[in-house]
Design a protein around this motif. Structure first.
Motif, PDB file in Angstrom:
ATOM      1  N   ALA A 132       0.777  -1.195  -0.039  1.00  0.00           N
ATOM      2  CA  ALA A 132       0.099  -0.152   0.065  1.00  0.00           C
ATOM      3  C   ALA A 132       0.919   1.329   0.051  1.00  0.00           C
ATOM      4  CB  ALA A 132      -0.987  -0.010   1.222  1.00  0.00           C
ATOM      5  N   ASP A 133       0.266   2.201  -0.191  1.00  0.00           N
ATOM      6  CA  ASP A 133       1.067   3.681  -0.259  1.00  0.00           C
ATOM      7  C   ASP A 133       1.589   4.218   1.063  1.00  0.00           C
ATOM      8  OD1 ASP A 133       0.569   4.059  -3.009  1.00  0.00           O
ATOM      9  OD2 ASP A 133      -1.033   5.036  -2.702  1.00  0.00           O
ATOM     10  N   SER A 134       1.029   3.494   1.962  1.00  0.00           N
ATOM     11  CA  SER A 134       1.414   4.019   3.415  1.00  0.00           C
ATOM     12  C   SER A 134       0.956   3.053   4.669  1.00  0.00           C
ATOM     13  CB  SER A 134       0.813   5.283   3.843  1.00  0.00           C
ATOM     14  OG  SER A 134      -0.906   5.341   3.816  1.00  0.00           O
ATOM     15  N   LYS A 135       1.106   3.252   5.737  1.00  0.00           N
ATOM     16  CA  LYS A 135       0.861   2.347   6.729  1.00  0.00           C
ATOM     17  C   LYS A 135      -0.852   2.521   6.971  1.00  0.00           C
ATOM     18  CE  LYS A 135       0.994   1.466  11.708  1.00  0.00           C
ATOM     19  NZ  LYS A 135       1.644   2.009  12.962  1.00  0.00           N
ATOM     20  N   GLU A 136      -1.294   3.571   6.843  1.00  0.00           N
ATOM     21  CA  GLU A 136      -2.670   3.893   6.732  1.00  0.00           C
ATOM     22  C   GLU A 136      -3.341   3.416   5.875  1.00  0.00           C
ATOM     23  OE1 GLU A 136      -0.421   6.113   9.776  1.00  0.00           O
ATOM     24  OE2 GLU A 136      -0.257   6.210   7.296  1.00  0.00           O
ATOM     25  N   ASP A 137      -2.972   3.420   4.662  1.00  0.00           N
ATOM     26  CA  ASP A 137      -3.693   3.101   3.443  1.00  0.00           C
ATOM     27  C   ASP A 137      -3.588   1.295   3.518  1.00  0.00           C
ATOM     28  OD1 ASP A 137      -4.779   3.310   0.781  1.00  0.00           O
ATOM     29  OD2 ASP A 137      -2.661   2.596  -0.229  1.00  0.00           O
ATOM     30  N   GLY A 138      -2.559   0.926   4.049  1.00  0.00           N
ATOM     31  CA  GLY A 138      -2.633  -0.595   4.277  1.00  0.00           C
ATOM     32  C   GLY A 138      -3.735  -1.229   5.069  1.00  0.00           C
ATOM     33  N   GLU A 139      -3.852  -0.695   6.199  1.00  0.00           N
ATOM     34  CA  GLU A 139      -5.013  -0.733   7.052  1.00  0.00           C
ATOM     35  C   GLU A 139      -6.203  -0.492   6.504  1.00  0.00           C
ATOM     36  OE1 GLU A 139      -4.187   1.989  10.359  1.00  0.00           O
ATOM     37  OE2 GLU A 139      -2.668   0.816  11.166  1.00  0.00           O
ATOM     38  N   LEU A 140      -6.590   0.392   5.542  1.00  0.00           N
ATOM     39  CA  LEU A 140      -7.584   0.431   4.825  1.00  0.00           C
ATOM     40  C   LEU A 140      -8.051  -0.556   3.847  1.00  0.00           C
ATOM     41  CD1 LEU A 140      -7.911   4.072   4.026  1.00  0.00           C
ATOM     42  CD2 LEU A 140      -9.272   2.972   5.448  1.00  0.00           C
ATOM     43  N   TRP A 141      -6.871  -0.983   2.963  1.00  0.00           N
ATOM     44  CA  TRP A 141      -7.086  -2.285   2.111  1.00  0.00           C
ATOM     45  C   TRP A 141      -7.426  -3.575   3.071  1.00  0.00           C
ATOM     46  CZ3 TRP A 141      -7.343  -2.070  -2.943  1.00  0.00           C
ATOM     47  CH2 TRP A 141      -7.056  -1.026  -3.684  1.00  0.00           C
ATOM     48  N   ARG A 142      -6.678  -3.748   4.057  1.00  0.00           N
ATOM     49  CA  ARG A 142      -6.738  -4.996   4.949  1.00  0.00           C
ATOM     50  C   ARG A 142      -8.114  -4.881   5.693  1.00  0.00           C
ATOM     51  NH1 ARG A 142      -1.364  -3.852   5.589  1.00  0.00           N
ATOM     52  NH2 ARG A 142      -1.808  -2.813   7.775  1.00  0.00           N
ATOM     53  N   SER A 143      -8.720  -3.749   5.827  1.00  0.00           N
ATOM     54  CA  SER A 143     -10.152  -3.989   6.485  1.00  0.00           C
ATOM     55  C   SER A 143     -11.221  -4.213   5.505  1.00  0.00           C
ATOM     56  CB  SER A 143     -10.296  -2.551   7.262  1.00  0.00           C
ATOM     57  OG  SER A 143     -10.314  -1.573   6.251  1.00  0.00           O
ATOM     58  N   HIS A 144     -11.160  -4.173   4.176  1.00  0.00           N
ATOM     59  CA  HIS A 144     -12.138  -4.423   3.364  1.00  0.00           C
ATOM     60  C   HIS A 144     -12.868  -5.554   3.414  1.00  0.00           C
ATOM     61  CE1 HIS A 144     -13.977  -4.138  -0.448  1.00  0.00           C
ATOM     62  NE2 HIS A 144     -13.999  -3.045  -0.643  1.00  0.00           N
ATOM     63  N   ARG A 145     -14.116  -5.588   3.242  1.00  0.00           N
ATOM     64  CA  ARG A 145     -14.771  -6.968   3.405  1.00  0.00           C
ATOM     65  C   ARG A 145     -14.331  -8.122   2.443  1.00  0.00           C
ATOM     66  NH1 ARG A 145     -18.584  -9.721   0.443  1.00  0.00           N
ATOM     67  NH2 ARG A 145     -18.881  -7.629  -0.941  1.00  0.00           N
ATOM     68  N   LEU A 146     -14.124  -7.587   1.063  1.00  0.00           N
ATOM     69  CA  LEU A 146     -13.706  -8.792  -0.174  1.00  0.00           C
ATOM     70  C   LEU A 146     -12.156  -9.009   0.345  1.00  0.00           C
ATOM     71  CD1 LEU A 146     -15.133  -7.319  -3.337  1.00  0.00           C
ATOM     72  CD2 LEU A 146     -15.879  -9.132  -2.097  1.00  0.00           C
ATOM     73  N   TYR A 147     -11.362  -8.247   0.804  1.00  0.00           N
ATOM     74  CA  TYR A 147      -9.963  -8.635   1.168  1.00  0.00           C
ATOM     75  C   TYR A 147     -10.125  -9.643   2.420  1.00  0.00           C
ATOM     76  CZ  TYR A 147      -5.207  -8.216   3.173  1.00  0.00           C
ATOM     77  OH  TYR A 147      -4.046  -8.648   3.879  1.00  0.00           O
ATOM     78  N   ARG A 148     -10.902  -9.367   3.486  1.00  0.00           N
ATOM     79  CA  ARG A 148     -11.009 -10.179   4.315  1.00  0.00           C
ATOM     80  C   ARG A 148     -11.507 -11.536   4.105  1.00  0.00           C
ATOM     81  NH1 ARG A 148      -7.702  -9.717   7.606  1.00  0.00           N
ATOM     82  NH2 ARG A 148      -8.503 -11.745   8.338  1.00  0.00           N
ATOM     83  N   ALA A 149     -12.565 -11.545   3.034  1.00  0.00           N
ATOM     84  CA  ALA A 149     -13.194 -12.892   2.872  1.00  0.00           C
ATOM     85  C   ALA A 149     -12.158 -13.520   2.089  1.00  0.00           C
ATOM     86  CB  ALA A 149     -14.174 -12.499   1.710  1.00  0.00           C
ATOM     87  N   VAL A 150     -11.191 -13.294   1.201  1.00  0.00           N
ATOM     88  CA  VAL A 150     -10.042 -13.958   0.441  1.00  0.00           C
ATOM     89  C   VAL A 150      -9.060 -14.484   1.682  1.00  0.00           C
ATOM     90  CG1 VAL A 150      -8.462 -14.068  -1.257  1.00  0.00           C
ATOM     91  CG2 VAL A 150     -10.431 -12.784  -1.835  1.00  0.00           C
ATOM     92  N   ILE A 151      -8.516 -13.469   2.275  1.00  0.00           N
ATOM     93  CA  ILE A 151      -7.456 -14.020   3.215  1.00  0.00           C
ATOM     94  C   ILE A 151      -8.172 -15.156   4.212  1.00  0.00           C
ATOM     95  CG2 ILE A 151      -6.609 -13.291   5.418  1.00  0.00           C
ATOM     96  CD1 ILE A 151      -4.991 -12.231   3.085  1.00  0.00           C
TER      97      ILE A 151
END
Length: 316
Positions: A180-199
């Motif tokens: 991600a572009d930053s630590k905060e941006d990484g937290e946003l990506w990792r909190s997304h519903r679709l991301y969590r479903a795949v993980i």
């Protein structure tokens, strides 16, 4: 070992060189150290003894011994070593890809539904390309790593779709950039519903297949645009020698603390793993990287080559 077994060993080695590495009989004669006529007879013997079918079924004793020693030395659940003496890097890569495809096929041929997690990279892509077509729509393939570079482009070596094409099964990509572009941006990506479903699905995987990247002037992450030249220099200055799913490792297998870590979005990988994670990697350029991954016990299985195996066993 009996004289007959030694002859079959030589025939199996000649078969690898001829059918997989694409060597001529003259080249095989030079590599094995026999006459051209003897090399021709060895290739013929491999066919007569049914060593060569779709795959080469007679294991080479030296390679089996190396695999056994690697398993014991590094606590691996499984290990496979292909012949590589006298071969160029491209030929070694082809040999590893064919052996890796056989390992994957053992899982993919199962009738019971499997969740198969995959990383990315050239070796993994080549291994999947070497897979036969398998009618297993019940299997699911899940990506462990985001395949989007910093400029929005996708790597040619993203592999879940290719594996799904081979099995006719469903596949899930990780909907995020690798970093991600930053630590905060990484937290946003990792909190997304679709991301969590795949993980969450990847964490249920029956097996994971991954590659191992070296961190040097030919670093795949840098060549493919996932990190910049400046970031590569920073990693080298921090004594990073290996990369696996975006995790950066030192020689002793420990994870190196760097500014990229909180920006990483790939599936979680832990040292001293108890999960079924098999890596496909070999060749001189990856020697230190493979050793680092083994030192940290990040994987449970390995497919590699003779020269790499000898290096790993001799290295302190």
């Amino acid at each position: 070992m009996s004289r007959h077994d030694k002859k079959l060993d030589q025939a199996a080695r000649a078969a690898w060189l001829y059918y997989v590495a694409g060597k001529t009989q003259n080249e095989i004669a030079d590599i094995i150290g026999v006459s051209r006529q003897a090399a021709q007879r060895l290739v013929a013997l491999a066919s007569e003894q049914q060593i060569v079918t779709v795959s080469i079924s007679h294991p080479i004793a030296d390679c089996m011994d190396l695999a056994s020693r690697l398993q014991k030395r590094f606590g691996l659940a499984e290990c496979h070593v292909v012949p590589s003496g006298g071969l160029d890097e491209d030929s070694v890569s082809r040999m590893i890809a064919v052996s890796s495809a056989e390992v994957m096929a053992q899982y993919l041929r199962q009738e019971e539904p499997q969740i198969v997690a995959v990383g990315s990279g050239r070796m993994l892509r080549s291994s999947i390309d070497a897979l036969p077509e398998l009618d297993r729509p019940q299997h699911v393939c899940v990506s462990l790593i985001g395949a989007i570079a910093s400029d929005g482009s996708c790597t040619r070596y993203d592999v879940p779709l290719r594996m799904a094409e081979k099995t006719q099964g469903k596949y899930f990509i990780l909907p995020a950039p690798m970093f991600a572009d930053s630590k905060e941006d990484g937290e946003l990506w990792r909190s997304h519903r679709l991301y969590r479903a795949v993980i969450d699905k990847s964490e249920q995987a029956d097996v994971a297949f991954i590659g191992i990247g070296q961190v040097n002037e030919n670093c795949p992450l840098c060549e493919d645009g996932f990190i910049s030249a400046e970031q590569l220099a920073m990693l080298q200055q921090a004594n990073v020698v290996a990369e696996v799913l975006g995790h950066f490792l030192a020689d002793d297998g420990s994870r190196v603390d760097c500014e990229l870590n909180p920006r990483l979005t790939s599936g979680l990988l832990q040292p001293q793993t108890h999960k079924n994670i098999i890596a496909f990697a070999g060749g001189k350029e990856k020697h230190r990287a493979i050793r680092a991954v083994l030192n940290g016990s990040w994987i449970s299985g390995l497919v590699t080559d003779e020269d790499t195996a000898n290096y790993l066993l001799s290295a302190g």
